[in-house]
Design an enzyme around this catalytic site. Structure first.
Site, short mmCIF file in Angstrom:
data_model
loop_
_atom_site.label_atom_id
_atom_site.label_comp_id
_atom_site.label_asym_id
_atom_site.label_seq_id
_atom_site.Cartn_x
_atom_site.Cartn_y
_atom_site.Cartn_z
N HIS A 119 0.87 -1.18 0.00
CA HIS A 119 0.00 0.00 0.00
C HIS A 119 0.91 1.23 0.00
O HIS A 119 2.03 1.17 0.54
CB HIS A 119 -0.84 -0.06 1.29
CG HIS A 119 -1.89 0.98 1.42
ND1 HIS A 119 -1.62 2.25 1.86
CD2 HIS A 119 -3.22 0.94 1.20
CE1 HIS A 119 -2.75 2.94 1.91
NE2 HIS A 119 -3.74 2.16 1.52
N ASP A 196 2.98 -4.60 7.93
CA ASP A 196 1.75 -3.83 7.77
C ASP A 196 0.61 -4.85 7.89
O ASP A 196 0.36 -5.63 6.98
CB ASP A 196 1.75 -3.16 6.39
CG ASP A 196 0.40 -2.56 6.03
OD1 ASP A 196 -0.56 -2.74 6.79
OD2 ASP A 196 0.31 -1.92 4.96
N GLN A 199 -4.71 -5.28 6.96
CA GLN A 199 -5.76 -6.15 6.41
C GLN A 199 -5.80 -7.52 7.08
O GLN A 199 -6.78 -8.25 6.90
CB GLN A 199 -5.55 -6.34 4.89
CG GLN A 199 -5.70 -5.08 4.07
CD GLN A 199 -7.12 -4.54 4.04
OE1 GLN A 199 -8.08 -5.22 4.41
NE2 GLN A 199 -7.28 -3.30 3.60
N LYS A 222 -10.62 -0.84 10.39
CA LYS A 222 -10.76 -2.01 9.52
C LYS A 222 -11.14 -3.24 10.32
O LYS A 222 -11.24 -4.34 9.80
CB LYS A 222 -9.46 -2.25 8.76
CG LYS A 222 -9.15 -1.14 7.76
CD LYS A 222 -7.98 -1.47 6.89
CE LYS A 222 -7.39 -0.26 6.22
NZ LYS A 222 -8.17 0.23 5.09
N CYS A 360 -4.78 2.50 -3.69
CA CYS A 360 -3.55 2.99 -3.04
C CYS A 360 -2.39 2.02 -3.24
O CYS A 360 -1.58 1.81 -2.31
CB CYS A 360 -3.76 3.25 -1.54
SG CYS A 360 -4.85 4.60 -1.24
N1 PMP Z 1 -1.92 -0.82 4.50
C1 PMP Z 1 -2.89 -1.55 3.93
C2 PMP Z 1 -2.57 -2.93 3.45
C3 PMP Z 1 -4.18 -1.02 3.81
O1 PMP Z 1 -5.14 -1.75 3.24
C4 PMP Z 1 -4.44 0.29 4.29
C5 PMP Z 1 -5.80 0.91 4.15
N2 PMP Z 1 -6.39 0.75 2.90
C6 PMP Z 1 -3.40 0.99 4.88
C7 PMP Z 1 -2.16 0.41 4.97
C8 PMP Z 1 -3.60 2.37 5.43
O2 PMP Z 1 -4.46 2.33 6.51
P1 PMP Z 1 -5.06 3.68 7.13
O3 PMP Z 1 -5.66 4.43 5.98
O4 PMP Z 1 -6.08 3.19 8.10
O5 PMP Z 1 -3.95 4.40 7.76
#
Ligand code: PMP
Length: 402
Positions: A119, A196, A199, A222, A360
């Site tokens: 991401h 990270d 998910q 999430k 993203c």
């Molecule tokens: N890493 C991953 C794998 C994600 O799916 C997301 C959110 N789509 C993020 C990081 C960022 O998370 P946040 O927007 O809650 O900071």
């Protein structure tokens, strides 16, 4: 697991969109909140709204206890010690925090290893750090089936590697990565190992000690919790040694006109008035997930995964990205000849909420040779009937655009 009963806990699922019952399939972006979480936040604001750690008065004591209890719940949920779990705004802030406090560990010529399926929040902070320090970023490649080229772990990670940071479960492909193996190779090369887990934590048991990561980032929203709150796990000895991220109130034990002494962990990394209501809501989300049981959620999602493959693959022109096994219930796909935004917009007309775009993960999209995809992502309250509704919507859309 009684999904019908679970759905009653989520008031928003009663909503209608354009005359249709809402089918919410955008859980990888954010999940819905059960009444238990909404009520915990409401209860704080209605009955004991106060700042924490400072007041002697009753309500401040109640707020402090509730906020600290939430820390205990979250840290226990991931198998860490209380001192090792910091509350942040979420995964993005956790990763930015790390890129900031690890700055002095990186020098010219050092290498940071990421994967091609990260991401943006696990790419851009490291790019900034690498630029500032003259370090180099290397990426572990992705196979055409959406898995990582695991044979590259030991080729790319070397004694030059200082940081390995990888996603546990891809928000685009659903791939669950072999992070234990990756971490082992990172540590053999004396590199720090960061995960990270945005998910993965909502859907499966993540135990930081069993994985043996140095840091792990995640977001409450999430996993049924509120937005604006999340976590960062860090090994105690590292968090003790590293500098603070932000400075100011609450993160200090003593301040003179000349200098300051940092507070104990985890408060050393929580400067200023935190998101107290969010933290309390996060704790309530953990209670809820524990009550249902992650193993039950996983079993339910496995059923949805099988059903989704079976149903979507019958539709003409559908291409689903990502692996068939060792995956979560996140499905990115395209229908030949139809733009993902058109598909998502038509599905919205039927009350089906999905996401379309690059999710993203623009660099990953480039390696997959696509500009965008539709993404349907499931959670504990989704049903097999909703998978069928998605397929019906897609079939109708294909006819319209044919
Ligand atoms: N890493 C991953 C794998 C994600 O799916 C997301 C959110 N789509 C993020 C990081 C960022 O998370 P946040 O927007 O809650 O900071």
């Amino acid at each position: 697991m009684d999904v019908k009963r679970i759905r009653e806990d989520f008031p928003i699922l009663k909503r209608e969109i354009k005359g249709n019952k809402l089918v919410y399939l955008d859980n990888a972006a954010t999940t819905q909140k059960p009444s238990q979480v909404i009520n915990a936040i409401k209860d704080y604001y209605e009955n004991y709204n106060s700042n924490i750690h400072r007041g002697i008065h009753k309500m401040s004591e109640e707020a402090t206890i509730a906020y600290e209890e939430a820390h205990k719940k979250v840290s226990k949920f991931i198998g860490s010690k209380f001192e090792e779990t910091i509350f942040t705004k979420g995964t993005t802030e956790s990763l930015n925090l790390l890129a900031s406090i690890l700055k002095n560990k990186i020098k010219r010529g050092d290498e940071i290893v990421l994967t091609q399926m990260e991401h943006h929040s696990n790419i851009v902070p490291w790019q900034q750090l690498a630029k500032e320090k003259g370090a180099k970023i290397k990426y572990i490649e992705v196979n055409s089936d959406g898995t990582l080229k695991t044979e590259q772990f030991s080729q790319i990670i070397t004694s030059k590697t200082k940081i390995v940071s990888a996603v546990h479960m891809s928000n685009v492909l659903g791939t669950i990565n072999q992070i234990k193996e990756l971490g082992k190779i990172a540590h053999e090369n004396k590199s720090l190992f960061i995960i990270d887990a945005a998910q993965s934590i909502p859907h499966m048991t993540v135990d930081v000690k069993k994985i043996n990561c140095d840091f792990l980032a995640f977001s409450a929203h999430k996993m049924l919790g509120p937005t604006g709150i999340g976590g960062l796990y860090g090994k105690k000895e590292l968090l003790e040694e590293l500098p603070p991220f932000q400075t100011g109130g609450d993160m200090i034990r003593q301040v003179t006109f000349k200098e300051a002494v940092w507070n104990d962990l985890p408060w050393k990394y929580e400067a200023g008035t935190p998101n107290i209501a969010g933290g309390i809501g996060f704790g309530a989300a953990i209670d809820y997930l524990k009550k249902i049981g992650l193993e039950n959620i996983q079993e339910h999602e496995e059923k949805l995964i099988r059903k989704t493959f079976k149903t979507l693959e019958r539709i003409n022109g559908v291409e689903i990205y990502g692996p068939r096994i060792n995956r979560g219930a996140v499905f990115s796909f395209n229908i030949k000849g139809i733009h993902s935004h058109d598909l998502a917009s038509l599905l919205d007309d039927y009350g089906i909420a999905v996401r379309a775009g690059h999710h993203c993960a623009m660099p990953l999209m480039q390696t997959m040779n696509i500009h965008s995809s539709v993404r349907a992502s499931f959670y504990l309250y989704n049903t097999e009937e909703e998978v069928e509704k998605l397929a019906e919507g897609l079939k109708k859309a294909s006819k319209i655009f044919a």
